[in-house]
Design a protein around this motif. Structure first.
Motif, short mmCIF file in Angstrom:
data_model
loop_
_atom_site.label_atom_id
_atom_site.label_comp_id
_atom_site.label_asym_id
_atom_site.label_seq_id
_atom_site.Cartn_x
_atom_site.Cartn_y
_atom_site.Cartn_z
N UNK A 1 0.84 -1.20 0.00
CA UNK A 1 0.00 0.00 0.00
C UNK A 1 0.88 1.25 0.00
N UNK A 2 0.51 2.23 -0.82
CA UNK A 2 1.25 3.48 -0.87
C UNK A 2 1.10 4.24 0.43
N UNK A 3 2.23 4.70 0.96
CA UNK A 3 2.21 5.46 2.21
C UNK A 3 1.66 6.85 1.95
N UNK A 4 0.74 7.27 2.81
CA UNK A 4 0.19 8.62 2.70
C UNK A 4 0.93 9.55 3.65
N UNK A 5 1.11 10.78 3.23
CA UNK A 5 1.80 11.78 4.04
C UNK A 5 0.84 12.91 4.36
N UNK A 6 0.74 13.23 5.65
CA UNK A 6 -0.16 14.28 6.11
C UNK A 6 0.61 15.26 7.00
N UNK A 7 -0.05 16.36 7.35
CA UNK A 7 0.60 17.37 8.17
C UNK A 7 -0.32 17.83 9.30
N UNK A 8 0.31 18.29 10.39
CA UNK A 8 -0.40 18.95 11.49
C UNK A 8 -0.06 20.43 11.44
N UNK A 9 -1.09 21.25 11.36
CA UNK A 9 -0.92 22.71 11.38
C UNK A 9 -1.46 23.21 12.71
N UNK A 10 -0.57 23.57 13.61
CA UNK A 10 -1.02 24.02 14.92
C UNK A 10 -1.76 25.35 14.79
N UNK A 11 -2.83 25.55 15.60
CA UNK A 11 -3.68 26.74 15.44
C UNK A 11 -3.11 27.96 16.16
N UNK A 12 -1.93 28.39 15.73
CA UNK A 12 -1.22 29.47 16.42
C UNK A 12 -1.17 30.76 15.60
N UNK A 13 -1.79 30.76 14.42
CA UNK A 13 -1.76 31.95 13.57
C UNK A 13 -3.18 32.49 13.37
N UNK A 14 -3.32 33.79 13.42
CA UNK A 14 -4.61 34.38 13.05
C UNK A 14 -4.95 33.95 11.62
N UNK A 15 -6.24 33.71 11.39
CA UNK A 15 -6.67 33.18 10.10
C UNK A 15 -6.25 34.09 8.94
N UNK A 16 -6.36 35.39 9.14
CA UNK A 16 -6.04 36.32 8.05
C UNK A 16 -4.60 36.82 8.13
N UNK A 17 -3.79 36.19 8.95
CA UNK A 17 -2.39 36.56 9.05
C UNK A 17 -1.55 35.29 9.05
N UNK A 18 -1.71 34.50 8.03
CA UNK A 18 -0.92 33.29 7.86
C UNK A 18 -1.66 31.99 8.04
N UNK A 19 -2.78 32.01 8.76
CA UNK A 19 -3.51 30.77 8.99
C UNK A 19 -4.07 30.17 7.72
N UNK A 20 -4.87 30.92 7.01
CA UNK A 20 -5.50 30.42 5.78
C UNK A 20 -4.45 29.98 4.76
N UNK A 21 -3.38 30.76 4.61
CA UNK A 21 -2.37 30.46 3.61
C UNK A 21 -1.71 29.11 3.87
N UNK A 22 -1.51 28.74 5.12
CA UNK A 22 -0.88 27.46 5.43
C UNK A 22 -1.77 26.29 5.03
#
Length: 300
Positions: free
Chosen positions: A1-22
């Motif tokens: 089975x192909x290994x899937x790669x995922x990420x954790x984005x910690x909720x430390x950025x304001x949404x309109x100051x880097x959050x949404x872009x990540x």
């Protein structure tokens, strides 16, 4: 089975100051899923910005189109199954059926006492989780639920129309002890581990692999005990908490070596933290993105 790669984005950025872009960038990079921690505050980030998991994931659902979304992990520390079920059904609907609930028994951190209670003992956490998860399962699959428990109850709780994903959104159950592994075997579509925390400070990567191998074997036994094939469960490794620490993100080759050793144990998904400068999750962003786009092709 192909290994899937995922990420954790910690909720430390304001949404309109880097959050949404990540979150948008995570989808562009091709991650299978983007997760966030479901805490009210967490460790070294306690005195800085930290936003709520489910509102963050709701916003991420509107900013992305394909990537799965989820928590790593939700726990009973400050949640109740009835209210959580309503929020999850709503999030599953908004995302078009892209939500996975990572869930575990919780621990002794800030969340354990923030509501004014004494921290639960390991047995109390296991007792509560043993009620919480089956009740949540019912709430997400039945239109109306009434149930009385020692810790959690529901009185004609309505959850219509239910999840977009049927019969409900998937559970990724974080567990290493016998009671938690039984819950993962019975209710999980995936199993999550961070390795053996006892090895984090003084252990070696080789000892960690052997400890995780033992966890996988115990999961297999828990599944066999109820007549379930363990291969039905995805196996998810949340990185950053083994003796390797951040070294797997030092280079593409280092990550491929690390991921390959765990893929051999049967893991189907590996989760890496989005880099946060000046923290335990500091990493070179360019290397991180190279891993995101090139690693899985080398792992097969």
């Amino acid at each position: 089975m192909t290994l899937r790669l995922s990420t954790v984005i910690l909720p430390v950025h304001r949404w309109h100051d880097g959050g949404r872009e990540r979150w948008r960038r995570a989808e562009e990079l091709g991650f299978h899923a983007g997760y966030t921690y479901d805490h009210l505050s967490w460790r070294t980030f306690r005195d800085g910005p930290w936003f709520g998991a489910l509102p963050t994931l709701t916003a991420a659902a509107t900013a992305t189109e394909r990537m799965r979304l989820g928590t790593l992990v939700t726990s009973p520390n400050f949640r109740h199954p009835v209210t959580l079920a309503k929020e999850l059904i709503s999030l599953d609907d908004i995302s078009g059926g892209r939500v996975t609930l990572g869930i575990g028994a919780g621990g002794n951190g800030f969340d354990a006492t923030v509501l004014g209670q004494e921290a639960w003992t390991p047995k109390e956490r296991a007792d509560r989780f043993g009620e919480f998860l089956p009740l949540l399962d019912r709430l997400l699959t039945e239109d109306a639920v009434t149930q009385r428990g020692a810790h959690y109850s529901a009185d004609e709780a309505r959850n219509i129309p239910g999840c977009v994903q049927r019969p409900r959104l998937p559970f990724a159950v974080a567990a290493t002890g016998p009671r938690g592994l039984k819950l993962a075997a019975r209710h999980g579509q995936a199993w999550v581990t961070t390795g053996d925390p006892r090895l984090f400070e003084e252990g070696t990567p080789e000892q960690s692999v052997e400890a995780i191998r033992g966890q996988v074997e115990k999961l297999g036994k828990a599944c066999a005990d109820i007549g379930r094939d363990v291969s039905e469960l995805d196996k998810v490794l949340l990185t950053g908490f083994t003796p390797d620490r951040g070294r797997p993100l030092a280079s593409l080759d280092a990550f491929v070596d690390f991921a390959g050793r765990h893929q051999e144990l049967g893991f189907t998904e590996i989760v890496i933290h989005w880099p946060i400068p000046d923290s335990d999750f500091a990493a070179d962003q360019a290397v991180f993105e190279k891993i995101a786009t090139e690693a899985t092709a080398q792992l097969g």
